[in-house]
Design a protein around this motif. Structure first.
Motif, PDB file in Angstrom:
ATOM      1  N   GLY A  76       0.806  -1.201   0.000  1.00  0.00           N
ATOM      2  CA  GLY A  76       0.000   0.000   0.000  1.00  0.00           C
ATOM      3  C   GLY A  76       0.845   1.259   0.000  1.00  0.00           C
ATOM      4  O   GLY A  76       0.394   2.321   0.445  1.00  0.00           O
ATOM      5  N   LEU A  77       2.077   1.149  -0.515  1.00  0.00           N
ATOM      6  CA  LEU A  77       3.011   2.270  -0.527  1.00  0.00           C
ATOM      7  C   LEU A  77       3.148   2.838  -1.942  1.00  0.00           C
ATOM      8  O   LEU A  77       2.522   2.358  -2.893  1.00  0.00           O
ATOM      9  N   GLU A  78       3.982   3.850  -2.075  1.00  0.00           N
ATOM     10  CA  GLU A  78       4.280   4.425  -3.381  1.00  0.00           C
ATOM     11  C   GLU A  78       4.894   3.356  -4.275  1.00  0.00           C
ATOM     12  O   GLU A  78       5.774   2.608  -3.848  1.00  0.00           O
ATOM     13  N   PRO A  79       4.415   3.234  -5.532  1.00  0.00           N
ATOM     14  CA  PRO A  79       4.976   2.226  -6.434  1.00  0.00           C
ATOM     15  C   PRO A  79       6.493   2.336  -6.539  1.00  0.00           C
ATOM     16  O   PRO A  79       7.041   3.436  -6.665  1.00  0.00           O
ATOM     17  N   GLY A  80       7.164   1.200  -6.463  1.00  0.00           N
ATOM     18  CA  GLY A  80       8.614   1.171  -6.524  1.00  0.00           C
ATOM     19  C   GLY A  80       9.283   1.255  -5.164  1.00  0.00           C
ATOM     20  O   GLY A  80      10.508   1.176  -5.081  1.00  0.00           O
ATOM     21  N   ASP A  88       9.077 -13.114  12.525  1.00  0.00           N
ATOM     22  CA  ASP A  88       7.671 -13.451  12.743  1.00  0.00           C
ATOM     23  C   ASP A  88       6.698 -12.584  11.949  1.00  0.00           C
ATOM     24  O   ASP A  88       5.531 -12.962  11.771  1.00  0.00           O
ATOM     25  N   GLU A  89       7.154 -11.423  11.482  1.00  0.00           N
ATOM     26  CA  GLU A  89       6.272 -10.541  10.728  1.00  0.00           C
ATOM     27  C   GLU A  89       6.114 -10.978   9.266  1.00  0.00           C
ATOM     28  O   GLU A  89       5.180 -10.548   8.594  1.00  0.00           O
ATOM     29  N   VAL A  90       7.020 -11.826   8.774  1.00  0.00           N
ATOM     30  CA  VAL A  90       7.030 -12.179   7.358  1.00  0.00           C
ATOM     31  C   VAL A  90       5.724 -12.816   6.891  1.00  0.00           C
ATOM     32  O   VAL A  90       5.149 -12.388   5.880  1.00  0.00           O
ATOM     33  N   PRO A  91       5.177 -13.842   7.571  1.00  0.00           N
ATOM     34  CA  PRO A  91       3.939 -14.464   7.077  1.00  0.00           C
ATOM     35  C   PRO A  91       2.776 -13.488   6.950  1.00  0.00           C
ATOM     36  O   PRO A  91       1.934 -13.638   6.057  1.00  0.00           O
ATOM     37  N   LYS A  92       2.726 -12.474   7.803  1.00  0.00           N
ATOM     38  CA  LYS A  92       1.623 -11.505   7.749  1.00  0.00           C
ATOM     39  C   LYS A  92       1.619 -10.751   6.432  1.00  0.00           C
ATOM     40  O   LYS A  92       0.558 -10.465   5.870  1.00  0.00           O
ATOM     41  N   PHE A  93       2.795 -10.431   5.942  1.00  0.00           N
ATOM     42  CA  PHE A  93       2.874  -9.650   4.716  1.00  0.00           C
ATOM     43  C   PHE A  93       2.788 -10.512   3.458  1.00  0.00           C
ATOM     44  O   PHE A  93       2.475  -9.994   2.384  1.00  0.00           O
ATOM     45  N   MET A  94       3.054 -11.808   3.584  1.00  0.00           N
ATOM     46  CA  MET A  94       2.961 -12.677   2.417  1.00  0.00           C
ATOM     47  C   MET A  94       1.524 -12.895   1.975  1.00  0.00           C
ATOM     48  O   MET A  94       1.276 -13.319   0.858  1.00  0.00           O
ATOM     49  N   GLY A  95       0.556 -12.582   2.849  1.00  0.00           N
ATOM     50  CA  GLY A  95      -0.832 -12.800   2.458  1.00  0.00           C
ATOM     51  C   GLY A  95      -1.761 -11.676   2.841  1.00  0.00           C
ATOM     52  O   GLY A  95      -2.963 -11.772   2.676  1.00  0.00           O
ATOM     53  N   ALA A  96      -1.199 -10.572   3.350  1.00  0.00           N
ATOM     54  CA  ALA A  96      -2.042  -9.471   3.811  1.00  0.00           C
ATOM     55  C   ALA A  96      -2.868  -8.871   2.676  1.00  0.00           C
ATOM     56  O   ALA A  96      -4.054  -8.618   2.824  1.00  0.00           O
ATOM     57  N   LYS A  97      -2.221  -8.646   1.535  1.00  0.00           N
ATOM     58  CA  LYS A  97      -2.924  -8.145   0.361  1.00  0.00           C
ATOM     59  C   LYS A  97      -2.519  -9.020  -0.808  1.00  0.00           C
ATOM     60  O   LYS A  97      -1.519  -8.777  -1.468  1.00  0.00           O
ATOM     61  N   GLN A  98      -3.301 -10.043  -1.034  1.00  0.00           N
ATOM     62  CA  GLN A  98      -2.935 -11.035  -2.041  1.00  0.00           C
ATOM     63  C   GLN A  98      -3.003 -10.433  -3.443  1.00  0.00           C
ATOM     64  O   GLN A  98      -4.013  -9.870  -3.836  1.00  0.00           O
ATOM     65  N   GLN A 129       7.047  -2.643  -3.804  1.00  0.00           N
ATOM     66  CA  GLN A 129       5.698  -2.272  -4.215  1.00  0.00           C
ATOM     67  C   GLN A 129       5.641  -2.210  -5.742  1.00  0.00           C
ATOM     68  O   GLN A 129       6.402  -1.472  -6.368  1.00  0.00           O
ATOM     69  N   PRO A 130       4.773  -3.010  -6.382  1.00  0.00           N
ATOM     70  CA  PRO A 130       4.723  -3.020  -7.849  1.00  0.00           C
ATOM     71  C   PRO A 130       4.143  -1.742  -8.432  1.00  0.00           C
ATOM     72  O   PRO A 130       3.373  -1.034  -7.778  1.00  0.00           O
ATOM     73  N   VAL A 131       4.516  -1.475  -9.677  1.00  0.00           N
ATOM     74  CA  VAL A 131       3.943  -0.377 -10.446  1.00  0.00           C
ATOM     75  C   VAL A 131       2.837  -0.918 -11.336  1.00  0.00           C
ATOM     76  O   VAL A 131       1.740  -0.365 -11.394  1.00  0.00           O
ATOM     77  N   GLU A 132       3.122  -2.037 -12.026  1.00  0.00           N
ATOM     78  CA  GLU A 132       2.196  -2.598 -13.009  1.00  0.00           C
ATOM     79  C   GLU A 132       2.195  -4.110 -12.935  1.00  0.00           C
ATOM     80  O   GLU A 132       3.254  -4.743 -12.911  1.00  0.00           O
ATOM     81  N   LEU A 133       1.005  -4.692 -12.886  1.00  0.00           N
ATOM     82  CA  LEU A 133       0.874  -6.155 -12.898  1.00  0.00           C
ATOM     83  C   LEU A 133       0.086  -6.639 -14.104  1.00  0.00           C
ATOM     84  O   LEU A 133       0.313  -7.745 -14.588  1.00  0.00           O
TER      85      LEU A 133
END
Length: 212
Positions: A76-80, A88-98, A129-133
């Motif tokens: 949810g940040l600026e692209p790029g 322990d925080e890693v799993p939360k971000f791997m699926g927070a916004k699929q 953070q991706p720009v284009e998918l």
């Protein structure tokens, strides 16, 4: 009981995940590909193009004492924008916004490894953070591509605390993916936008029956 394995003998897995066919989704794979091309590591370090294998990566994760993951992550940040997450925080971000199936799959990989008791002692997620998918057959956008070198520097600095000091300028003997999917071949072979197939990338479509 605290692990007594000497730092320089710990089993290290450096994993790039994502789908190179969908523009910035390929960030993780391109990072580990660049690392493999530029450095030679000791035998206790494994570099792997995890692609979108998801749950099939579990046995590799189970064997690792230290896990480093490169991936495109929607923070949810600026692209790029580059962001690092630890332990322990890693799993939360791997699926927070699929963004794709591979992220749910890798979240399950971590959960299964933890359930079996074979879970890495140390984890680092380096995400961009991706720009284009939504560009099938597309390449990394410039702001994301520009984060490859900084990502490698973060990974190497992190690995240094485990006694890992790779030799620069003498990349791995084995490629991590087929030649056609490596970044230089892949980008040079992409047709111009005016000629591109919008139903898919013709380089990866099977010919219809009856055609050679």
């Amino acid at each position: 009981m605290q692990d007594q394995t000497p730092l320089n003998e710990k089993r290290i897995l450096i994993l790039g995940i994502g789908n190179v066919l969908w523009a910035d989704e390929g960030f993780g794979v391109r990072c580990v590909e660049a690392l493999n091309a530029r450095y030679r590591f000791t035998d206790n370090v494994k570099l792997m193009d995890g692609g979108t294998q998801g749950i099939y990566l579990v046995h590799h994760v189970q064997q690792a004492d230290v896990l480093v993951v490169f991936d495109a992550i929607d923070y949810g940040l600026e692209p790029g924008t580059l962001k690092t997450i630890y332990d322990d925080e890693v799993p939360k971000f791997m699926g927070a916004k699929q963004m794709s199936l591979h992220q749910t799959g890798f979240q399950e990989v971590l959960a299964m490894a933890e359930f079996t008791g074979d879970y890495p002692e140390s984890l680092l997620l380096i995400g961009c953070q991706p720009v284009e998918l939504e560009d099938f057959g597309g390449s990394l956008r410039d702001p994301v591509r520009a984060q490859i070198d900084p990502s490698l520097e973060i990974a190497l600095n992190y690995l240094n605390q485990f006694g890992i000091s790779p030799i620069a300028g003498s990349g791995g003997c084995n490629e991590l993916s087929p030649e056609e999917l490596q970044i230089h071949s892949y980008e040079q072979g992409r047709p111009a936008e005016s000629e591109a197939c919008r139903k898919g990338d013709p380089r990866f479509l099977y010919p219809e029956k009856g055609q050679d």
